[in-house]
Design a protein around this motif. Structure first.
Motif, PDB file in Angstrom:
ATOM      1  N   GLN A   1     -87.201  -8.138 -29.119  1.00  0.00           N
ATOM      2  CA  GLN A   1     -87.520  -6.977 -29.909  1.00  0.00           C
ATOM      3  C   GLN A   1     -86.698  -6.734 -31.241  1.00  0.00           C
ATOM      4  N   ALA A   2     -85.391  -6.929 -31.100  1.00  0.00           N
ATOM      5  CA  ALA A   2     -84.655  -6.865 -32.568  1.00  0.00           C
ATOM      6  C   ALA A   2     -84.811  -7.804 -33.324  1.00  0.00           C
ATOM      7  N   VAL A   3     -85.362  -8.876 -33.142  1.00  0.00           N
ATOM      8  CA  VAL A   3     -85.476 -10.106 -34.169  1.00  0.00           C
ATOM      9  C   VAL A   3     -86.967 -10.351 -34.527  1.00  0.00           C
TER      10      VAL A   3
ATOM     11  N   GLN B   1     -90.724  -5.346 -35.460  1.00  0.00           N
ATOM     12  CA  GLN B   1     -90.144  -4.404 -36.459  1.00  0.00           C
ATOM     13  C   GLN B   1     -90.774  -3.818 -37.460  1.00  0.00           C
TER      14      GLN B   1
END
Length: 336
Positions: free
Chosen positions: A184-186, A191
DNA sequence: AATCCGTGGTC
DNA sequence: TGACCAAGGAT
């Protein structure tokens, strides 16, 4: 999956060929039957082609079966029964392309070479926000280069299986499981809430229109004239009716085929069908008309003499013929 | 580069 | 229910 925890190149090769454009659920029973019938590549190479094709029937993309058999023969006759142990040499074998060569090289021999399949395109495109059109050939080199940087040189086989498995089970084409995704974060797509926009795949859908005038010709015995379709066109080898193709939708009396004209002059004609059929794989739109005509024995002889491929089948026999869906539907509608 | 090949699943 | 797609390769 029985080919997952093995380094036997024969098992891996067989499974990869079967799984080309084919889901595990569909291919698994075929894999099991092939292994049972042909335990080794040498036994496969000694089989008759018809036997290989028979085991393959129902799976589709039948050139895979012919290439499979040819490849087995090459491996036995030119490589002493052992598969080449590297990407470059595997590529030379029939039916083995860039994906399959990389899969065998990494899974069986631990070569550090990335697989690039539909899953890899999707995962990497979403992760990095790559807008390259994956339907175009140059896209392969870009994704291959990127995957080459990412692959773990210590365990290329695990990396390759993992990225494909991740694509197949988690980062799926529709409704990817982003909610509990470790990336998710990358992930660029997540995003930017653009999961649906990757990978970019523009499929130059130039729809080709074709106009088929089918003639369901019955002889006095009530038999139907059919013929296998020639190479170089859709439905190769499948049986259909005699047809006249013209780029414009013809009037009944504008048909140029002299033989058909003669048959029509001497016999009554019924227009039974008029519809459009979409051949989605090749983006062809077939405009189809069906004519049914009873032909006298004499007229029929002249007609068929000029078209040696045509054969007369009684309706019961046509049931056993491999027919395009279109023809199958027509026969059913006409109650043959 | 563009086209052909096949059946089955998904939404 | 039609459109899209699947562990691609050959020509």
């Amino acid at each position: 999956m029985p080919w997952r925890h093995t380094r036997d190149p024969y098992h891996i090769w067989l499974s990869e060929i079967i799984l080309q454009q084919t889901r595990v659920q569909q291919g698994l029973p075929y894999y099991q039957r092939f292994i049972a019938a042909f335990p080794t590549v040498r036994i496969l190479s000694e089989a008759k082609e018809e036997e290989v094709l028979r085991l393959w029937q129902g799976l589709g993309y039948y050139s895979r079966a012919r290439n499979l058999h040819a490849c087995a023969k090459t491996v036995v006759q030119e490589h002493n029964g052992r598969f080449p142990d590297n990407f470059k040499d595997l590529l030379k074998l029939k039916g083995i392309g860039r994906y399959t060569a990389a899969a065998i090289a990494s899974f069986a021999f631990g070569e550090v070479v990335p697989v690039v399949d539909g899953n890899v395109y999707r995962v990497l495109a979403r992760l990095f926000g790559i807008t390259t059109n994956i339907a175009q050939p140059p896209a392969f080199n870009e994704f291959f280069a990127l995957a080459s940087e990412l692959i773990d040189p210590e365990q290329p086989d695990t990396f390759n299986q993992a990225i494909m498995e991740f694509g197949a089970m988690h980062c799926t084409p529709q409704k990817p499981l982003c909610l509990y995704c470790p990336l998710q974060a990358v992930c660029y797509a997540y995003q930017h809430s653009m999961q649906k926009d990757f990978p970019v795949k523009k499929k130059a859908t130039k729809v080709k229109h074709r106009y088929f005038h089918y003639f369901i010709i019955l002889n006095p015995a009530g038999e139907i004239l059919m013929r296998p379709r020639p190479a170089g066109d859709i439905w190769r080898g499948l049986y259909d009716f005699y047809l006249v193709e013209d780029n414009t939708l013809l009037d009944t009396d504008a048909i140029k085929d002299e033989g058909i004209q003669q048959l029509m002059a001497k016999n009554s004609i019924l227009v039974e069908e008029s519809e459009v059929y979409k051949h989605q794989l090749t983006h062809q739109l077939l405009h189809v008309k069906f004519f049914v005509l009873q032909a006298s024995e004499q007229a029929l002889q002249t007609f068929t003499a000029e078209r040696s491929q045509l054969q007369a089948f009684n309706p019961a026999e046509t049931l056993a013929l491999p027919k395009p869906v279109l023809i199958k539907n027509v026969l059913e509608k006409l109650n043959f």
